[in-house]
Write a protein that holds these residues in place. Structure first.
Motif, PDB file in Angstrom:
ATOM      1  N   GLN A   1      -4.701   2.174  35.706  1.00 42.52           N
ATOM      2  CA  GLN A   1      -3.388   2.807  35.730  1.00 42.52           C
ATOM      3  C   GLN A   1      -2.520   2.430  34.530  1.00 42.52           C
ATOM      4  O   GLN A   1      -1.738   3.245  34.031  1.00 42.52           O
ATOM      5  CB  GLN A   1      -2.651   2.423  37.031  1.00 42.52           C
ATOM      6  CG  GLN A   1      -3.401   2.792  38.298  1.00 42.52           C
ATOM      7  CD  GLN A   1      -3.596   4.284  38.454  1.00 42.52           C
ATOM      8  OE1 GLN A   1      -2.740   5.070  38.074  1.00 42.52           O
ATOM      9  NE2 GLN A   1      -4.726   4.686  39.011  1.00 42.52           N
ATOM     10  N   VAL A   2      -2.678   1.184  34.053  1.00 42.56           N
ATOM     11  CA  VAL A   2      -1.805   0.683  32.986  1.00 42.56           C
ATOM     12  C   VAL A   2      -2.252   1.149  31.606  1.00 42.56           C
ATOM     13  O   VAL A   2      -1.405   1.418  30.732  1.00 42.56           O
ATOM     14  CB  VAL A   2      -1.723  -0.859  33.051  1.00 42.56           C
ATOM     15  CG1 VAL A   2      -0.968  -1.416  31.841  1.00 42.56           C
ATOM     16  CG2 VAL A   2      -1.046  -1.298  34.339  1.00 42.56           C
ATOM     17  N   TRP A   3      -3.556   1.279  31.372  1.00 42.89           N
ATOM     18  CA  TRP A   3      -4.029   1.672  30.037  1.00 42.89           C
ATOM     19  C   TRP A   3      -3.386   2.978  29.565  1.00 42.89           C
ATOM     20  O   TRP A   3      -2.893   3.053  28.438  1.00 42.89           O
ATOM     21  CB  TRP A   3      -5.543   1.811  30.013  1.00 42.89           C
ATOM     22  CG  TRP A   3      -6.444   0.614  29.966  1.00 42.89           C
ATOM     23  CD1 TRP A   3      -7.807   0.657  29.905  1.00 42.89           C
ATOM     24  CD2 TRP A   3      -6.123  -0.787  29.961  1.00 42.89           C
ATOM     25  NE1 TRP A   3      -8.339  -0.613  29.879  1.00 42.89           N
ATOM     26  CE2 TRP A   3      -7.322  -1.510  29.912  1.00 42.89           C
ATOM     27  CE3 TRP A   3      -4.915  -1.497  30.022  1.00 42.89           C
ATOM     28  CZ2 TRP A   3      -7.363  -2.905  29.900  1.00 42.89           C
ATOM     29  CZ3 TRP A   3      -4.948  -2.887  30.020  1.00 42.89           C
ATOM     30  CH2 TRP A   3      -6.147  -3.571  29.952  1.00 42.89           C
ATOM     31  N   PRO A   4      -3.370   4.058  30.388  1.00 46.07           N
ATOM     32  CA  PRO A   4      -2.750   5.307  29.912  1.00 46.07           C
ATOM     33  C   PRO A   4      -1.264   5.142  29.568  1.00 46.07           C
ATOM     34  O   PRO A   4      -0.774   5.775  28.616  1.00 46.07           O
ATOM     35  CB  PRO A   4      -2.927   6.266  31.098  1.00 46.07           C
ATOM     36  CG  PRO A   4      -4.120   5.731  31.833  1.00 46.07           C
ATOM     37  CD  PRO A   4      -4.022   4.249  31.713  1.00 46.07           C
ATOM     38  N   ALA A   5      -0.580   4.282  30.314  1.00 46.05           N
ATOM     39  CA  ALA A   5       0.845   4.044  30.025  1.00 46.05           C
ATOM     40  C   ALA A   5       1.014   3.354  28.678  1.00 46.05           C
ATOM     41  O   ALA A   5       1.940   3.656  27.917  1.00 46.05           O
ATOM     42  CB  ALA A   5       1.469   3.206  31.143  1.00 46.05           C
TER      43      ALA A   5
END
Length: 344
Positions: A192-196
């Motif tokens: 979830q955090v990588w795309p952000a």
């Protein structure tokens, strides 16, 4: 200088008379150990480095190295079974190895050296490199982590995983043990955090994971052949495991619309990076077994079940020196593949 040793456990199914298990002594450590060759379709050996999503690599000029991890093998196990085609006889063989003589200080130093070498080579490849500390106040700050080191389990045995000093130890989907609570659906997970981070920094994200094995093991697996053996072998030798490498979510890949296979790319070792140098002393710790394999190696043969337990007493200086060299070679191989994919 200690000699590398290769120990072989073989159990053969026989019809009629039962053969007693026999220990053949005096064939001491003459075989250097190598990792098993990894093969793909039709049994063809895989390339040294394999890439996916490389069409998205060209034109990328900035990357966040959001995760760097080295998992050190602590225990390894292998087994084999064989059954006769025309009888009820069967055989099985198993080997188990453990590592001793090292502490967290040694493993942490190896991890820090590999991390520094990776960043240096990545920058030399022409990329602007942001480390976790450069983005910690943005989306990266939401990323969950666990205490380093973390004990993990895998099919091959137990591992101890480290992050570089001062960095988060990030758990990824597929990790078992300490990271099992972190799923891809957790808002603080890497998935979830990588795309952000990509959106925030307008940069790709890399996660790097290396697995360092201390024994090279091979097995004949499960077979059903006339007179076939159940064979397992283990030999002292360090290797960066095949499958280790870089997960690379690029900015270009994140902007792809529609059908986008391999938009999240990877650069991994198709074959292990290994050394045949011994780094310690091998001891047979099988109950009732022959000790001090520096003098005696062996072959177990018989109907039924054969087992051998090994313990490697590592020399910290030799282990560290060989490990740092192998991880450096792995860094070079993977980043050279990245250069080629970028068209450099």
């Amino acid at each position: 200088m200690p000699h590398a040793e290769h120990v072989h456990s073989r159990c053969k199914p026989v019809a009629g008379l039962v053969l007693a298990a026999t220990l053949l002594a005096g064939i001491g450590g003459v075989h250097a150990s190598k990792p098993k060759t990894q093969r793909g379709a039709f049994g063809v050996a895989q390339q040294q480095v394999q890439t996916t999503g490389d069409k998205y690599f060209a034109g990328e000029d900035k990357v966040v190295v959001a995760s760097f991890r080295v998992a050190f093998g602590q225990e390894v196990k292998a087994s084999a079974q064989s059954s006769s085609l025309f009888g009820k006889s069967s055989a099985s063989a198993a080997m188990h190895g453990t590592l001793s003589g090292l502490d967290n200080e040694v493993w942490q130093a190896i991890t820090d050296a590999a991390h520094a070498d990776f960043l240096e080579k990545l920058k030399a490849a022409g990329l602007t490199v942001l480390e976790a500390r450069d983005v910690e106040y943005g989306a990266y700050g939401k990323l969950a982590g666990v205490s380093s080191p973390a004990a993990l389990d895998a099919d091959q045995g137990k591992l101890l995983m480290f992050a570089p000093t001062g960095a988060k130890l990030t758990m990824l989907p597929g990790d078992t043990g300490a990271g099992s609570a972190f799923s891809g659906f957790n808002a603080s997970s890497a998935v979830q955090v990588w795309p952000a981070i990509i959106r925030e920094q307008q940069a790709g994200v890399m996660s790097v994971t290396y697995y360092l094995d201390f024994l090279n093991a091979d097995s004949s697996g499960k077979t059903q052949v006339l007179g076939g053996d159940a064979e397992v072998s283990m030999g002292q030798g360090l290797s960066v495991r095949a499958g280790s490498g870089i997960g690379y979510a690029t900015l270009k890949g994140s902007q792809c619309k529609g059908y986008c296979p391999h938009a999240n790319g990877s650069i991994t070792l198709g074959q292990a990076v290994h050394s045949q140098q011994a780094y310690g002393r091998t001891e047979d710790v099988t109950k009732g077994g022959v000790n001090a394999l520096g003098a005696v190696s062996g072959l177990l043969s018989g109907r039924g079940f054969s087992r051998k337990d090994l313990q490697i007493h590592a020399d910290p200086e030799r282990y560290r020196g060989i490990s740092e060299r192998l991880l450096g070679e792995a860094n070079t191989a993977l980043i050279d593949a990245l250069r080629q994919a970028r068209g450099d």
